[in-house]
Design an enzyme around this catalytic site. Structure first.
Site, short mmCIF file in Angstrom:
data_model
loop_
_atom_site.label_atom_id
_atom_site.label_comp_id
_atom_site.label_asym_id
_atom_site.label_seq_id
_atom_site.Cartn_x
_atom_site.Cartn_y
_atom_site.Cartn_z
N ARG A 26 0.82 -1.22 0.00
CA ARG A 26 0.00 0.00 0.00
C ARG A 26 0.85 1.26 0.00
NH1 ARG A 26 -3.10 -1.61 3.75
NH2 ARG A 26 -4.94 -2.13 2.54
N TYR A 27 2.02 1.21 0.62
CA TYR A 27 2.91 2.36 0.73
C TYR A 27 4.24 2.02 0.06
CZ TYR A 27 -0.44 3.29 4.49
OH TYR A 27 -1.58 3.48 5.22
N ARG A 51 7.05 0.05 2.36
CA ARG A 51 6.74 -1.07 3.24
C ARG A 51 5.67 -1.96 2.64
NH1 ARG A 51 5.31 3.80 4.83
NH2 ARG A 51 3.31 4.29 5.81
N CYS A 53 -6.59 -16.43 14.84
CA CYS A 53 -6.21 -15.62 16.01
C CYS A 53 -6.50 -16.42 17.27
CB CYS A 53 -7.01 -14.33 16.05
SG CYS A 53 -6.77 -13.23 14.65
N CYS A 104 -11.85 -10.58 17.70
CA CYS A 104 -12.50 -9.31 17.99
C CYS A 104 -13.76 -9.22 17.13
CB CYS A 104 -11.57 -8.15 17.67
SG CYS A 104 -9.98 -8.22 18.53
N CYS A 133 -13.57 -6.90 13.92
CA CYS A 133 -12.39 -7.06 13.08
C CYS A 133 -12.64 -6.64 11.63
CB CYS A 133 -11.95 -8.53 13.10
SG CYS A 133 -10.55 -8.90 12.03
N ARG A 172 -10.96 -7.62 9.11
CA ARG A 172 -10.74 -8.75 8.22
C ARG A 172 -11.64 -9.93 8.58
NH1 ARG A 172 -4.68 -7.65 8.61
NH2 ARG A 172 -4.27 -6.31 6.81
N ASP A 212 -13.31 0.92 11.36
CA ASP A 212 -13.44 0.66 9.92
C ASP A 212 -14.87 0.26 9.57
OD1 ASP A 212 -10.66 1.00 9.16
OD2 ASP A 212 -10.27 -0.82 10.30
N ASP A 240 -8.36 4.77 8.19
CA ASP A 240 -7.89 3.99 7.05
C ASP A 240 -8.90 4.22 5.92
OD1 ASP A 240 -6.19 2.20 5.72
OD2 ASP A 240 -5.96 1.01 7.55
N LYS A 276 -3.72 5.17 5.53
CA LYS A 276 -4.11 5.84 6.77
C LYS A 276 -3.78 7.32 6.71
CE LYS A 276 -3.17 1.85 9.75
NZ LYS A 276 -2.54 1.00 8.71
#
Length: 377
Positions: A118-119, A122, A131, A135, A138, A140, A300, A337, A344
């Site tokens: 995305r950047y 990185r 996981c 959560c 989440c 995702r 999000d 985001d 972000k």
């Protein structure tokens, strides 16, 4: 070729993989983990009358609650902030028209399997899709859960080749799922493989494990994360000060003892931390645990997450309150985001506004505007 995993990631969604069956690798490490609506009811975390509604949610989204976080829940408090993060709610099946299966646009920025670019400097590599805890908010959640597997050896090797071919990539971020659910051996393999790429100087791991299962942050795992000539960062996700228990802080000390840099990730959540006193306590707890407050994420547009989101104006007001109370060392950056994979951006309200005469009005930490003349302008 670097060997990383013996199994290929599954194409099955969490729903198709039956979340109630549990995550085999994670469950083996923690057999007391709660993974079904019935287990939550039997533990007193939901009333029996709610079982049918929770079962409907579980058909779509994974459930996971570790003993460490279970012990923090007050079952007599219907608004308990820990339960609110991990105990399913039938409202998760209500979808706002603006919500997206891929709210931050991972797919739009994924040139090869398991890697997001995305950047410019990185990339992000998704090592696993499971996981220790799930959560409820989440971003995702449509792709994470039991049966979703982990990145294959071939896909991981292709991701390394992608990074090697692009000298502008300075940082590699490992995420998932939670990549620290992998064994120390596999974590060490990933660390060594990435550290062997000369132009990569920073390796960052995103995890919930120090608060979700602090006993799994062993000295062996801390050693596996370390790389002698690279900066290794561990971004720790916690949303409420009660999550930073004595055991969680001890887990963080095991990481810092290996020279790892710790930063925080927090999601702004209605009914959990949308209160300046709670956020103040959380940010101070991070610093006391040697974790630099990093990001406060605006919620999000994940499916079924509307009842956790606040307005941006509410978030900005909370940041004004924090700025009046905390030193810069303890202040996170409030970020959004942008949907579609655009990255972000900070969304705090501006402290400067032109005065119309070549100078500015500058808001002080208490919100009072003060005059400032920019002589070089």
């Amino acid at each position: 070729m670097t060997t990383f995993s013996d199994s290929r990631a599954s194409d099955r969604s969490p729903a198709a993989a039956s979340p109630q069956s549990g995550d085999p690798a994670v469950a083996a490490a923690d057999p007391q983990r709660l993974t079904t609506p019935r287990a939550l009811v039997e533990a007193g975390l939901a009333p029996p009358a709610a079982l049918a509604g929770l079962e409907a949610v579980a058909q779509r989204y994974a459930i996971g609650l570790t003993p460490a976080l279970r012990r923090l829940i007050d079952p007599t408090d219907p608004g308990d902030p820990i339960a609110r993060q991990f105990v399913p709610d039938p409202r998760e099946l209500r979808r706002d028209p603006a919500e997206l299966d891929d709210p931050i646009g991972d797919d739009a920025r994924s040139p090869i399997e398991g890697l997001v670019h995305r950047y410019p400097d990185r990339v992000l590599i998704k090592l696993v899709a499971v996981c220790a805890v799930y959560c409820r908010f989440c971003f995702r959640r449509e792709r994470i859960g039991p049966g979703a597997g982990r990145l294959s050896a071939a896909a991981f090797a292709a991701a390394l080749d992608y990074v090697r071919a692009r000298p502008q990539i300075w940082e590699v971020i490992l995420t998932g799922g939670d990549p620290l659910t992998l064994s120390p051996r596999r974590v060490a393999q990933a660390t060594a493989a990435i550290a062997a790429i000369g132009h990569v100087r920073t390796i960052r791991w995103h995890t919930r494990l120090p608060v979700a299962a602090p006993e799994r942050i062993t000295p062996a795992l801390a050693r596996a994360l370390a790389a002698s000539d690279r900066t290794v960062v561990v971004a720790i996700h916690a949303n409420h000060p009660r999550e930073l228990t004595a055991e969680a802080r001890a887990a963080c000390r095991r990481l810092t003892a290996r020279g790892l840099l710790l930063v925080s990730q927090t999601v702004l959540l209605k009914g959990v931390n949308d209160d300046v006193e709670v956020l103040d306590a959380l940010m101070r707890a991070f610093v006391e645990a040697r974790i630099k407050p990093y990001y406060l994420h605006h919620g999000d547009l994940a499916p079924g997450a509307a009842h956790w989101r606040t307005s941006i104006a509410e978030g900005q007001a909370l940041m004004r309150g924090l700025r009046a109370r905390l030193s810069g060392l303890a202040l996170p950056t409030y970020v959004l985001d942008i949907p579609g994979g655009h990255g972000k951006v900070p969304i705090e309200d501006r402290s400067l506004r032109p005065d119309g005469q070549g100078g500015y009005w500058v808001a002080d930490p208490a919100g009072v505007e003060r005059p400032y003349r920019d002589r070089l302008a």
